[in-house]
Design an enzyme around this catalytic site. Structure first.
Site, PDB file in Angstrom:
ATOM      1  N   TYR A  53      -4.006   8.458  14.069  1.00  0.00           N
ATOM      2  CA  TYR A  53      -4.896   8.048  12.976  1.00  0.00           C
ATOM      3  C   TYR A  53      -6.121   8.956  12.873  1.00  0.00           C
ATOM      4  O   TYR A  53      -6.652   9.161  11.777  1.00  0.00           O
ATOM      5  CB  TYR A  53      -5.271   6.555  13.104  1.00  0.00           C
ATOM      6  CG  TYR A  53      -4.099   5.694  12.681  1.00  0.00           C
ATOM      7  CD1 TYR A  53      -3.202   5.213  13.626  1.00  0.00           C
ATOM      8  CD2 TYR A  53      -3.847   5.460  11.333  1.00  0.00           C
ATOM      9  CE1 TYR A  53      -2.085   4.489  13.232  1.00  0.00           C
ATOM     10  CE2 TYR A  53      -2.730   4.734  10.933  1.00  0.00           C
ATOM     11  CZ  TYR A  53      -1.845   4.262  11.876  1.00  0.00           C
ATOM     12  OH  TYR A  53      -0.725   3.569  11.497  1.00  0.00           O
ATOM     13  N   GLN A  86      -1.746  -0.051  -1.203  1.00  0.00           N
ATOM     14  CA  GLN A  86      -1.121  -0.024   0.127  1.00  0.00           C
ATOM     15  C   GLN A  86      -1.693   1.156   0.922  1.00  0.00           C
ATOM     16  O   GLN A  86      -1.391   1.297   2.107  1.00  0.00           O
ATOM     17  CB  GLN A  86       0.399   0.140   0.010  1.00  0.00           C
ATOM     18  CG  GLN A  86       1.089  -1.001  -0.730  1.00  0.00           C
ATOM     19  CD  GLN A  86       2.533  -0.685  -1.000  1.00  0.00           C
ATOM     20  OE1 GLN A  86       3.418  -0.952  -0.188  1.00  0.00           O
ATOM     21  NE2 GLN A  86       2.806  -0.103  -2.169  1.00  0.00           N
ATOM     22  N   ASP A  89      -6.307   5.389   2.598  1.00  0.00           N
ATOM     23  CA  ASP A  89      -7.356   6.381   2.319  1.00  0.00           C
ATOM     24  C   ASP A  89      -8.407   5.754   1.395  1.00  0.00           C
ATOM     25  O   ASP A  89      -8.198   4.673   0.845  1.00  0.00           O
ATOM     26  CB  ASP A  89      -6.740   7.653   1.683  1.00  0.00           C
ATOM     27  CG  ASP A  89      -6.084   7.396   0.321  1.00  0.00           C
ATOM     28  OD1 ASP A  89      -4.908   7.713   0.156  1.00  0.00           O
ATOM     29  OD2 ASP A  89      -6.779   6.867  -0.575  1.00  0.00           O
ATOM     30  N   HIS A 104      -3.098  -2.702   3.473  1.00  0.00           N
ATOM     31  CA  HIS A 104      -2.655  -2.217   4.787  1.00  0.00           C
ATOM     32  C   HIS A 104      -3.781  -1.628   5.606  1.00  0.00           C
ATOM     33  O   HIS A 104      -3.535  -0.882   6.552  1.00  0.00           O
ATOM     34  CB  HIS A 104      -1.516  -1.191   4.612  1.00  0.00           C
ATOM     35  CG  HIS A 104      -0.279  -1.819   4.037  1.00  0.00           C
ATOM     36  ND1 HIS A 104       0.720  -1.090   3.426  1.00  0.00           N
ATOM     37  CD2 HIS A 104       0.129  -3.120   3.942  1.00  0.00           C
ATOM     38  CE1 HIS A 104       1.675  -1.898   3.005  1.00  0.00           C
ATOM     39  NE2 HIS A 104       1.331  -3.148   3.301  1.00  0.00           N
ATOM     40  N   GLY A 170       3.245   5.016  -7.714  1.00  0.00           N
ATOM     41  CA  GLY A 170       3.464   5.789  -6.492  1.00  0.00           C
ATOM     42  C   GLY A 170       3.843   4.991  -5.272  1.00  0.00           C
ATOM     43  O   GLY A 170       3.354   5.254  -4.178  1.00  0.00           O
ATOM     44  N   THR A 171       4.734   3.984  -5.459  1.00  0.00           N
ATOM     45  CA  THR A 171       5.231   3.276  -4.283  1.00  0.00           C
ATOM     46  C   THR A 171       6.736   3.090  -4.410  1.00  0.00           C
ATOM     47  O   THR A 171       7.259   2.801  -5.474  1.00  0.00           O
ATOM     48  CB  THR A 171       4.533   1.902  -4.090  1.00  0.00           C
ATOM     49  OG1 THR A 171       5.200   1.196  -3.022  1.00  0.00           O
ATOM     50  CG2 THR A 171       4.534   1.058  -5.346  1.00  0.00           C
ATOM     51  N   SER A 172       7.425   3.263  -3.280  1.00  0.00           N
ATOM     52  CA  SER A 172       8.891   3.114  -3.295  1.00  0.00           C
ATOM     53  C   SER A 172       9.287   1.644  -3.282  1.00  0.00           C
ATOM     54  O   SER A 172      10.476   1.310  -3.310  1.00  0.00           O
ATOM     55  CB  SER A 172       9.470   3.818  -2.065  1.00  0.00           C
ATOM     56  OG  SER A 172       8.973   3.189  -0.873  1.00  0.00           O
TER      57      SER A 172
HETATM   58  N1  APR Z   1       2.786  10.659  -8.128  1.00  0.00           N
HETATM   59  C1  APR Z   1       3.310   9.411  -8.176  1.00  0.00           C
HETATM   60  N2  APR Z   1       4.278   8.969  -7.334  1.00  0.00           N
HETATM   61  C2  APR Z   1       4.730   9.852  -6.426  1.00  0.00           C
HETATM   62  C3  APR Z   1       4.253  11.180  -6.318  1.00  0.00           C
HETATM   63  C4  APR Z   1       3.226  11.569  -7.225  1.00  0.00           C
HETATM   64  N3  APR Z   1       2.699  12.807  -7.192  1.00  0.00           N
HETATM   65  N4  APR Z   1       4.918  11.802  -5.301  1.00  0.00           N
HETATM   66  C5  APR Z   1       5.776  10.885  -4.790  1.00  0.00           C
HETATM   67  N5  APR Z   1       5.674   9.719  -5.469  1.00  0.00           N
HETATM   68  C6  APR Z   1       6.395   8.465  -5.240  1.00  0.00           C
HETATM   69  C7  APR Z   1       7.729   8.617  -4.564  1.00  0.00           C
HETATM   70  O1  APR Z   1       8.762   8.862  -5.518  1.00  0.00           O
HETATM   71  C8  APR Z   1       7.894   7.235  -3.910  1.00  0.00           C
HETATM   72  O2  APR Z   1       8.508   6.313  -4.797  1.00  0.00           O
HETATM   73  O3  APR Z   1       5.603   7.692  -4.365  1.00  0.00           O
HETATM   74  C9  APR Z   1       6.460   6.801  -3.633  1.00  0.00           C
HETATM   75  C10 APR Z   1       6.066   6.884  -2.169  1.00  0.00           C
HETATM   76  O4  APR Z   1       6.837   5.936  -1.456  1.00  0.00           O
HETATM   77  P1  APR Z   1       6.559   5.766   0.111  1.00  0.00           P
HETATM   78  O5  APR Z   1       6.454   7.109   0.745  1.00  0.00           O
HETATM   79  O6  APR Z   1       7.562   4.774   0.617  1.00  0.00           O
HETATM   80  O7  APR Z   1       5.101   5.120   0.183  1.00  0.00           O
HETATM   81  P2  APR Z   1       4.693   3.604  -0.031  1.00  0.00           P
HETATM   82  O8  APR Z   1       5.610   2.945  -0.999  1.00  0.00           O
HETATM   83  O9  APR Z   1       3.244   3.595  -0.340  1.00  0.00           O
HETATM   84  O10 APR Z   1       4.920   2.962   1.439  1.00  0.00           O
HETATM   85  C11 APR Z   1       4.527   1.604   1.600  1.00  0.00           C
HETATM   86  O11 APR Z   1       5.014   1.765   3.954  1.00  0.00           O
HETATM   87  O12 APR Z   1       4.908   3.069   5.827  1.00  0.00           O
HETATM   88  C12 APR Z   1       4.347   1.997   5.192  1.00  0.00           C
HETATM   89  O13 APR Z   1       2.182   1.169   5.432  1.00  0.00           O
HETATM   90  C13 APR Z   1       2.901   2.244   4.894  1.00  0.00           C
HETATM   91  O14 APR Z   1       1.631   1.593   2.944  1.00  0.00           O
HETATM   92  C14 APR Z   1       2.832   2.219   3.377  1.00  0.00           C
HETATM   93  C15 APR Z   1       4.041   1.397   3.002  1.00  0.00           C
END
Ligand code: APR
Length: 229
Positions: A53, A86, A89, A104, A170-172
């Site tokens: 971290y 989530q 930062d 988170h 921007g979240t999966s």
């Molecule tokens: N702009 C928008 N979306 C984007 C970009 C971008 N420039 N680049 C990538 N992405 C998308 C990807 O396509 C994906 O769907 O952002 C998403 C990122 O997904 P993850 O990496 O799984 O991140 P997240 O969904 O925030 O993860 C959730 O998992 O590991 C834990 O605690 C951690 O908060 C996190 C949580």
């Protein structure tokens, strides 16, 4: 003013140079999440987690809000914008957003391992064993690790239920309970999702903007022009 609720994830900060988790060369490709981001790992090897971290905190401090963060802050002139993120930062805050709920945790903060209500803003970005809270117990990152409760979830659900518009950025949508938030949006409201590679199997009502956050939020603003009042 209509309430615009944003649910952001790691993709929101990708254009600021902060790695996502599950993309190609994402953070979880380099580290085993259970070795660096779980409560079990903290008990087993706290030094490793403090270093992990520290690195992410230093990288965050070298990063800057991108166009997506800045446009969301700008939207506060026309909407009651509430951000649920989530992300750990502080880029939404540094862009000027005034309502940010971190599901988170926050890299900028540390908390007591004895009394979780003792949360401190970090002055030094490098935490180490021996940094103690006022009650003499080791400080830990103020992060929700896998295996821990998402204590802000109730607040996030309540907020989502009051949305006039919801936009997921921007979240999966892989990690629960955060990913389940979209199910709490009122049935009749418009829901948008900004992501260059949108998750599969989204509910049909979601209007997908298949762009990166910077360009995607600019398109969202155009789409919202006819709903602002
Ligand atoms: N702009 C928008 N979306 C984007 C970009 C971008 N420039 N680049 C990538 N992405 C998308 C990807 O396509 C994906 O769907 O952002 C998403 C990122 O997904 P993850 O990496 O799984 O991140 P997240 O969904 O925030 O993860 C959730 O998992 O590991 C834990 O605690 C951690 O908060 C996190 C949580």
């Amino acid at each position: 003013m209509k309430r615009l609720v944003i649910l952001s994830g790691a993709g929101m900060s990708a254009e600021s140079g902060i790695r996502t988790f599950r993309d190609m060369n994402g953070l979880w490709e380099e580290y085993d999440v259970m070795e660096v981001a779980s409560i079990q790992a903290w008990h087993k090897n706290p030094e490793l987690l403090l270093r992990f971290y520290n690195d992410r905190r230093i990288q965050m401090m070298a990063s800057h809000p991108n166009q997506g963060h800045l446009l969301l802050a700008e939207l506060e002139k026309s909407f009651d914008v509430r951000i649920i993120t989530q992300n750990v930062d502080d880029l939404h805050e540094r862009a000027g957003s005034r309502s940010v709920l971190h599901l988170h945790g926050e890299l900028t903060k540390a908390r007591s391992t004895k009394d979780p209500s003792l949360v401190y803003l970090l002055k030094n970005p490098e935490m180490k064993i021996g940094d103690l809270c006022e009650k003499g117990s080791q400080l830990r990152p103020h992060i929700v690790w896998f295996g821990e409760e998402v204590t802000e979830m109730e607040n996030a659900i309540e907020l989502t239920q009051t949305a006039d518009i919801l936009c997921v950025i921007g979240t999966s949508l892989n990690v629960y309970p955060a990913a389940g938030l979209i199910n709490y949006a009122p049935r009749h409201i418009p829901v948008f999702l900004i992501d260059p590679n949108p998750p599969a199997h989204l509910p049909g009502r979601i209007q997908v903007i298949p762009e990166k956050a910077g360009k995607g939020v600019a398109i969202l603003i155009e789409r919202l022009k006819d709903v602002a009042e």
